[in-house]
Design an enzyme around this catalytic site. Structure first.
Site, short mmCIF file in Angstrom:
data_model
loop_
_atom_site.label_atom_id
_atom_site.label_comp_id
_atom_site.label_asym_id
_atom_site.label_seq_id
_atom_site.Cartn_x
_atom_site.Cartn_y
_atom_site.Cartn_z
N LYS A 162 0.83 -1.22 0.00
CA LYS A 162 0.00 0.00 0.00
C LYS A 162 0.85 1.26 0.00
O LYS A 162 0.78 2.09 0.92
CB LYS A 162 -0.97 0.02 1.18
CG LYS A 162 -1.97 -1.12 1.16
CD LYS A 162 -3.05 -0.92 2.19
CE LYS A 162 -4.02 -2.08 2.24
NZ LYS A 162 -3.44 -3.32 2.81
P1 5BU Z 1 -8.53 -10.92 6.81
O1 5BU Z 1 -7.84 -11.68 7.87
O2 5BU Z 1 -9.26 -11.80 5.80
O3 5BU Z 1 -9.40 -9.81 7.37
O4 5BU Z 1 -7.33 -10.20 6.01
C1 5BU Z 1 -7.55 -9.33 4.94
C2 5BU Z 1 -6.25 -8.86 4.37
O5 5BU Z 1 -6.52 -8.00 3.28
C3 5BU Z 1 -5.36 -8.10 5.33
O6 5BU Z 1 -4.03 -8.45 5.03
C4 5BU Z 1 -5.59 -6.66 5.00
O7 5BU Z 1 -4.41 -5.89 5.20
C5 5BU Z 1 -5.94 -6.70 3.53
N1 5BU Z 1 -6.91 -5.66 3.12
C6 5BU Z 1 -8.17 -5.58 3.64
O8 5BU Z 1 -8.56 -6.38 4.49
N2 5BU Z 1 -9.03 -4.62 3.21
C7 5BU Z 1 -8.69 -3.71 2.28
O9 5BU Z 1 -9.51 -2.87 1.88
C8 5BU Z 1 -7.38 -3.81 1.75
C9 5BU Z 1 -6.53 -4.77 2.18
BR1 5BU Z 1 -6.89 -2.60 0.48
#
Ligand code: 5BU
Length: 474
Positions: free
Chosen positions: A304
């Site tokens: 990012k």
């Molecule tokens: P989760 O454990 O499924 O919640 O992880 C989601 C990943 O996607 C996590 O590494 C976030 O940094 C990434 N992410 C997110 O959740 N939402 C966003 O809008 C973005 C990245 Br851009």
């Protein structure tokens, strides 16, 4: 012709709601005519004239229980008509809230009631159809739409194909004819505008299917893509039959490598946050790349980037992580402007690398607006060899079938975590919201058996994708 129509045509011309010259459309095409009816809110007399004409001419003979303006330009006109005719109004949200339960239609209504649509300009008819679809989903009947200007580029036919009949105050030809007659524009300009409109007919709703990314297979989209890494990712998905991206948000290199050893066969992409790994070292990178080669998946570092170009270039290539050396692609904010994409495209030493640009986020209360999203997509269009697609939550973010929608915030049940993350289901994100590659982190990583859980996600996601491209949604 009633004199009120001529009066309105002249007023629209004088307030610059219709302009002639050389303009650039959003999609980068030159146009000799430009409409912006948003300005009418500054002219109460024009608003009043429009609502009177719609009331006295377009609404005559139609049956309706509700009025609904297509956001945003038609909303004030719909409000005036609602008050004038004492007809209740409905409002459609332009942006679906990113979580599942939020209503799309505001106002009180019951299924079976009739709703009349109000819109300013119709080109292809797609904006009207978006509103119609949401109203019909609620059980409302929508058969008619009243329009200020029909650009005669195929919209009325497309809408008729979807059982929506339009009545417009002006067609493009009548508007031009009045302005020529009143000496506001020359015959020559009128000719150029007509020629332009003829040459740039909106695709018909039938043809559109062949270019609709929601209905195209990954194989087909790989052919349509001009970005080498998007092509590769589409092909990996098609070959491995998986659109699962695993977000390995673990803090030790061994736990990441061990997990990938178990689930590598189920994923098309692995997403890392290298700055959370406590024992990051070059050997980890070498092993990660070996796994990527062995299991045929790509590596996305979710960095990012969000700084000025020069700093981004250093963050990408230097420091202890040297991301450019090993990541196939990275994520980047568009906030700093084009410099960030310039930095990322000039930092690859000739090796094809990709960027997923953030156009939306999954977190509750994030500050991204529709305008920001649109500006991000426009910025990306200038870097087709670099930008593989967008991290976003909604299918309306972009149309180009050669680009990829990467969507995080997914679990098998819709829910939230306690730090603002919003989870939608595979069905919701793929069938409704247009996700191509789905990012799952804790749904797999924090489960008791990540290996079997990855398989469950892979199968659930792929099932939704195959259902989507079969076109049998409703
Ligand atoms: P989760 O454990 O499924 O919640 O992880 C989601 C990943 O996607 C996590 O590494 C976030 O940094 C990434 N992410 C997110 O959740 N939402 C966003 O809008 C973005 C990245 Br851009």
């Amino acid at each position: 012709m009633y004199p009120e129509f001529e009066d309105l045509a002249l007023k629209l011309f004088h307030v610059d709601a219709v302009k002639f010259g050389e303009f650039m459309t959003k999609s980068g095409i030159k146009t000799p005519v430009y409409f912006d009816l948003r300005v009418i809110v500054s002219y109460p007399d024009v608003m009043e004239l429009i609502s009177n004409l719609l009331h006295n001419f377009a609404m005559k003979g139609l049956e309706y229980d509700h009025l609904c303006g297509v956001p945003y330009t038609a909303l004030p006109i719909a409000t005036l008509l609602s008050v004038q005719t004492k007809t209740p109004m409905l409002m459609r949200r332009k942006e679906a809230k990113s979580y599942g339960t939020k209503k799309m239609i505001e106002g009180h209504y019951s299924a079976g009631q009739k709703c009349l649509i109000i819109e300013d300009v119709v080109t292809s008819g797609s904006s009207v159809m978006e509103t119609v679809k949401d109203l019909r989903k609620e059980g409302l009947k929508v058969n008619d739409a009243i329009i200020i200007l029909d650009r005669e580029q195929g919209g009325s036919q497309n809408l008729a194909n979807n059982n929506v009949q339009i009545k417009s105050l002006f067609t493009m030809s009548t508007l031009i004819e009045i302005l020529v007659r009143k000496g506001k524009i020359s015959e020559n300009i009128a000719f150029k505008v007509k020629q332009y409109l003829n040459d740039t007919k909106a695709p018909s709703s039938d043809n559109k299917k062949s270019n609709n990314r929601m209905l195209l297979t990954f194989e087909k989209r790989s052919e349509l893509s001009s970005n080498p890494l998007s092509k590769q990712l589409f092909n990996i998905m098609a070959t491995k039959k998986t659109n699962l991206c695993l977000s390995v948000d673990l803090t030790s290199s061994t736990s990441i490598l061990n997990l990938l050893e178990k689930v590598g066969e189920h994923i098309c992409l692995v997403k890392t946050h290298v700055d959370i790994i406590e024992d990051f070292n070059p050997d980890f990178v070498a092993q990660l790349k070996q796994l990527a080669d062995r299991f045929n998946f790509l590596i996305l570092e979710d960095r990012k980037f969000a700084d000025i170009g020069n700093t981004v270039s250093l963050q990408y290539q230097k420091g202890m992580f040297k991301i450019a050396d090993w990541a196939d692609c990275v994520t980047s904010h568009s906030l700093p402007g084009e410099g960030v994409l310039k930095a990322l495209s000039s930092s690859c030493n000739g090796v094809a690398k990709g960027v997923f640009l953030l156009a939306e986020m999954s977190s509750e209360g994030n500050l991204i607006t529709p305008e920001y999203r649109e500006a991000s997509v426009n910025m990306a269009a200038k870097y087709p060899n670099l930008v593989m697609g967008f991290v976003c939550q909604n299918k309306d973010t972009f149309n180009n079938p050669g680009l990829i929608q990467l969507t995080p915030g997914v679990q098998l049940e819709s829910s939230k975590d306690d730090m603002g993350q919003i989870y939608n289901t595979p069905e919701k994100v793929i069938l409704e919201n247009g996700a191509d590659v789905i990012v799952v982190g804790r749904g797999i990583v924090a489960s008791k058996s990540p290996e079997s859980q990855a398989l469950i996600y892979k199968e659930a996601l792929w099932k939704c994708y195959t259902k989507r491209v079969s076109g049998k949604l409703e």
